[in-house]
Write a protein that holds these residues in place. Structure first.
Motif, PDB file in Angstrom:
ATOM      1  N   PRO A 106      -1.883  15.581 -13.965  1.00 58.43           N
ATOM      2  CA  PRO A 106      -3.818  15.187 -14.048  1.00 58.43           C
ATOM      3  C   PRO A 106      -3.947  16.411 -14.614  1.00 58.43           C
ATOM      4  CG  PRO A 106      -3.339  15.985 -11.837  1.00 58.43           C
ATOM      5  CD  PRO A 106      -2.088  15.481 -12.523  1.00 58.43           C
ATOM      6  N   ARG A 107      -5.017  15.872 -15.817  1.00 59.63           N
ATOM      7  CA  ARG A 107      -5.570  16.491 -16.587  1.00 59.63           C
ATOM      8  C   ARG A 107      -6.000  17.979 -15.358  1.00 59.63           C
ATOM      9  NH1 ARG A 107      -4.047  16.817 -21.223  1.00 59.63           N
ATOM     10  NH2 ARG A 107      -3.694  14.160 -22.017  1.00 59.63           N
ATOM     11  N   PRO A 108      -6.562  18.805 -16.162  1.00 52.53           N
ATOM     12  CA  PRO A 108      -7.145  20.014 -14.941  1.00 52.53           C
ATOM     13  C   PRO A 108      -8.417  20.172 -14.255  1.00 52.53           C
ATOM     14  CG  PRO A 108      -7.435  20.201 -17.496  1.00 52.53           C
ATOM     15  CD  PRO A 108      -6.389  19.491 -17.225  1.00 52.53           C
ATOM     16  N   PHE A 109      -9.217  18.956 -14.453  1.00 50.13           N
ATOM     17  CA  PHE A 109     -10.147  18.765 -13.997  1.00 50.13           C
ATOM     18  C   PHE A 109     -10.658  17.335 -13.468  1.00 50.13           C
ATOM     19  CE2 PHE A 109     -10.881  22.613 -17.381  1.00 50.13           C
ATOM     20  CZ  PHE A 109     -11.352  23.179 -16.373  1.00 50.13           C
ATOM     21  N   GLY A 232     -20.864  23.793 -26.595  1.00 52.63           N
ATOM     22  CA  GLY A 232     -20.049  22.928 -26.822  1.00 52.63           C
ATOM     23  C   GLY A 232     -18.616  23.017 -26.178  1.00 52.63           C
ATOM     24  N   LYS A 233     -19.625  23.487 -24.255  1.00 49.72           N
ATOM     25  CA  LYS A 233     -18.484  23.908 -23.299  1.00 49.72           C
ATOM     26  C   LYS A 233     -18.582  22.842 -22.667  1.00 49.72           C
ATOM     27  CE  LYS A 233     -20.318  25.854 -19.926  1.00 49.72           C
ATOM     28  NZ  LYS A 233     -20.362  24.749 -18.733  1.00 49.72           N
ATOM     29  N   VAL A 234     -17.594  22.356 -22.237  1.00 51.10           N
ATOM     30  CA  VAL A 234     -16.713  21.383 -21.282  1.00 51.10           C
ATOM     31  C   VAL A 234     -16.981  21.384 -19.932  1.00 51.10           C
ATOM     32  CG1 VAL A 234     -14.178  20.188 -20.656  1.00 51.10           C
ATOM     33  CG2 VAL A 234     -14.287  21.087 -23.370  1.00 51.10           C
ATOM     34  N   PRO A 235     -17.381  20.790 -19.501  1.00 55.66           N
ATOM     35  CA  PRO A 235     -17.555  20.554 -17.779  1.00 55.66           C
ATOM     36  C   PRO A 235     -16.529  21.378 -17.114  1.00 55.66           C
ATOM     37  CG  PRO A 235     -17.824  18.396 -19.183  1.00 55.66           C
ATOM     38  CD  PRO A 235     -17.781  19.368 -20.097  1.00 55.66           C
TER      39      PRO A 235
END
Length: 293
Positions: A106-109, A232-235
């Protein structure tokens, strides 16, 4: 026929009658008088020449105008004089894409990845250098030692920082650096820990959450960048940006990104440029943040 009307054979032939005159045609009646020609309405020659000149001018302008309109519509905005967009200092980075993950990883989040682990090779998550940049010979995008990472900080901070990393379940560090034509230097380090909890502990132990943490190899202490709005911060990630512009050595920016099991350090130095634009730093920070999300 009766004898009284017979012509005697010995009688001499009468003389040939004179040819009758050709009939005379009666004289032609007089032709009706030709009505006088109507007065000419042809405009003066000078007026004709003027009309011709204006007609030619209109046709030429129409052709030129159509050609110009086609030329402008087929050009990029930046190619049209007066419409070119002035550069705001952004660098020309290559198109970015996330690296492929191992099967079923999976992706990290993603849901289910409670440790927020990056299963992709962290070296593939390093931001590439922009177009025209010269690569740092020591930081080529591969693994580096804790000593190399610690060298970014003031000498009296290095021993404690190195020991802290050894005690914090650090897996490895990847790094890339470059210098652009105006002399601006950029270096990015990605520190990957065993889990997000260890990455958070590193933040807490070095006070990065409330200050720049250990001081960089720079004459002045850095201050929180009040103008940075975390754009531009990713959740799921956190960014902390700091800057300093008073030193005679130029201007320096520093930022940390915490993204799951990985902590990024970004250092950008603009030598001799107290008022250098901050756009390249923020652009680099946003792009690196996106790769870690």
């Amino acid at each position: 026929m009766s004898e009284q009307t017979a012509v005697p054979a010995t009688e001499p032939e009468p003389e040939a009658a004179a040819p009758s005159p050709a009939p005379v045609m009666p004289p032609m009646p007089p032709m009706p008088p030709v009505p006088p020609a109507a007065p000419s309405r042809r405009p003066p020659r000078r007026l004709l020449r003027a009309v011709a000149r204006w007609t030619t001018a209109v046709l030429v302008c129409g052709v030129v105008g159509a050609g110009t309109a086609y030329g402008i519509t087929s050009m990029e905005r930046t190619d049209v004089p007066g419409l070119a967009t002035e550069s705001d200092g952004r660098w020309d980075y290559p198109a970015l894409s996330l690296p492929a993950l191992p099967a079923d990883a999976p992706r990290p989040f993603s849901k289910g990845n409670t440790a927020e682990v990056h299963y992709a090779d962290v070296r593939d998550l390093l931001l590439p250098a922009p177009a025209g940049a010269t690569a740092d010979k020591k930081l080529k995008g591969g693994w580096v030692s804790t000593a190399q990472f610690a060298s970014e900080y003031r000498e009296h901070e290095r021993a404690d920082l190195t020991q802290m990393l050894k005690d914090s379940a650090l897996r490895h560090i990847a790094a890339r650096g470059w210098t652009v034509a105006d002399g601006t230097e950029s270096r990015i380090y990605l520190l990957q820990f065993n889990s997000a909890a260890y990455a958070q502990a590193f933040f807490d132990d070095t006070y990065i959450s409330s200050s720049p943490g250990p001081g960089l190899r720079w004459p002045e202490d850095l201050q929180l960048d009040q103008s940075w709005e975390d754009g531009g911060k990713v959740p799921g990630t956190r960014t902390y940006a700091y800057g300093e512009s008073r030193s005679g050595e130029g201007r320096i920016h520093q930022a940390y990104i915490r993204a799951g099991d990985t902590v990024a350090l970004l250092v950008q130095k603009q030598p001799g440029k107290k008022n250098a634009p901050v756009i390249p730093f923020r652009q680099t920070l946003i792009l690196q943040n996106q790769l870690l999300g």
